[in-house]
Design a protein around this motif. Structure first.
Motif, short mmCIF file in Angstrom:
data_model
loop_
_atom_site.label_atom_id
_atom_site.label_comp_id
_atom_site.label_asym_id
_atom_site.label_seq_id
_atom_site.Cartn_x
_atom_site.Cartn_y
_atom_site.Cartn_z
N VAL A 290 73.03 -29.09 -50.80
CA VAL A 290 71.98 -28.39 -50.07
C VAL A 290 72.35 -28.26 -48.59
O VAL A 290 72.19 -27.21 -47.97
CB VAL A 290 70.63 -29.12 -50.22
N CYS B 220 72.77 -24.84 -46.40
CA CYS B 220 72.06 -24.57 -45.15
C CYS B 220 73.04 -24.21 -44.02
O CYS B 220 72.77 -23.33 -43.21
CB CYS B 220 71.21 -25.77 -44.75
N CYS C 158 65.67 -25.33 -42.98
CA CYS C 158 66.32 -25.08 -44.27
C CYS C 158 66.32 -26.35 -45.12
O CYS C 158 65.95 -26.33 -46.29
CB CYS C 158 67.75 -24.59 -44.03
N LYS D 259 64.40 -26.80 -48.62
CA LYS D 259 65.19 -26.96 -49.84
C LYS D 259 65.24 -28.39 -50.35
O LYS D 259 65.57 -28.61 -51.50
CB LYS D 259 66.62 -26.47 -49.60
#
Lengths: 90, 215
Positions: free
Chosen positions: B135, B139, B189, B193
């Motif tokens: 993740v 980002c 972000c 997420k």
């Protein structure tokens, strides 16, 4: 003397990149004392910098745990070939 | 690749250290990963490493061995990354004015639209988690290339801000804005997420809009 959350977050970010003036430090400290949200933003920003440093060092400077293998074999071979070609031309 | 090793003359050490093919063996992985972290695209990373090694070979007489070979090569690679970013001005992003951009986060009085949750980030709990890093990389990918480069130079290499300004050809004020956006966007972000406790469906669309605007 009082600053809002927008100004406080800008100071939080800048404090990571330059020394704040005494006035800015005081304004920021006052604001953070009263604002849990901006305090959270500050903690998260500092954590983010540490995470980015760690990510980079894991990928570039340390031995890898197999998650990221560095240069794929075919890239390596291709590079060597291109370099040899270029050296022959000169 | 044995051409170099089969030459046992006394100069072979020097010859070897100035042989680009040997550089690929010794420093290829580091240079490639370095470029990949910065530009996020394997084909571009490969091109940059190639250009770096060719430039190094052409400039090899200038390398007097004052610095370690790898440091020297990384220095050239850094320039190549900057050249690459500058040559793609369309891809530099951050065309939205700063005040417009801030509207996604703050109301007209400068208060948070959604307060950051101080309890949401616990890095020590995350660093062992491979899914988190996926993740995190996603980002980083979403940042405008120039923001990412400024952010990386500042945070990873602790480069002085005036040097980053020079390399990116921006004013100090511009750099504060770029770094502020990079951090705020990364934070946003990751929050959306990963730290889903802070994310609500209506934020999703706003974040999406913000991201589209930033392109």
């Amino acid at each position: 003397m009082m600053i809002n959350c927008k100004q406080a977050t800008e100071l939080v970010c800048q404090s990571l990149d330059r020394p704040l003036s005494w006035r800015e430090r005081l304004q920021l400290r006052l604001h953070l004392f009263m604002c849990a949200g901006c305090k959270g933003f500050q903690k998260q920003s500092q954590a983010l910098d540490r995470l980015l440093q760690k990510r980079f060092h894991d990928l570039v400077q340390d031995d890898l745990d197999g998650e990221f293998d560095g240069m794929p074999e075919e890239v390596c071979d291709r590079l060597k070939q291109k370099l040899r070609d270029a050296m022959e031309k000169q | 690749m044995n051409g170099v090793d089969s030459n046992p003359t006394p100069e072979s050490d020097t010859a070897r250290s100035l042989d680009p093919a040997a550089w690929v063996e010794r420093h290829g992985d580091v240079l490639y990963r370095y470029a990949l972290v910065r530009v996020r695209k394997p084909d571009i990373a490969e091109d940059l490493v190639q250009e770096t090694l060719l430039a190094a070979w052409r400039a090899k007489d200038g390398f007097a061995g004052q610095s370690a070979e790898r440091t020297w090569l990384v220095g050239i690679l850094r320039h190549k990354i900057m050249d690459h970013l500058r040559s793609r001005s369309r891809g530099l992003g951050d065309t939205v004015s700063h005040s417009d951009w801030l509207q996604d986060f703050f109301d007209e009085r400068g208060n948070w639209k959604r307060m950051p949750d101080p309890a949401a980030v616990k890095p020590e709990a995350l660093i062992e988690n491979q899914e988190f890093w996926a993740v995190f990389d996603a980002c980083l990918d979403a940042l405008a290339p120039r923001s990412r480069e400024a952010f990386a130079r500042r945070v990873i290499e602790q480069e002085e801000t005036q040097d980053i300004c020079k390399a990116l050809k921006v004013t100090a004020t511009n750099l504060w804005v770029i770094l502020f956006r990079a951090r705020t966007q990364m934070r946003q972000c990751l929050t959306l997420k990963w730290f889903t406790s802070e994310a609500k469906p209506e934020d999703e669309s706003r974040q999406q809009r913000g991201r589209n605007q930033a392109r």
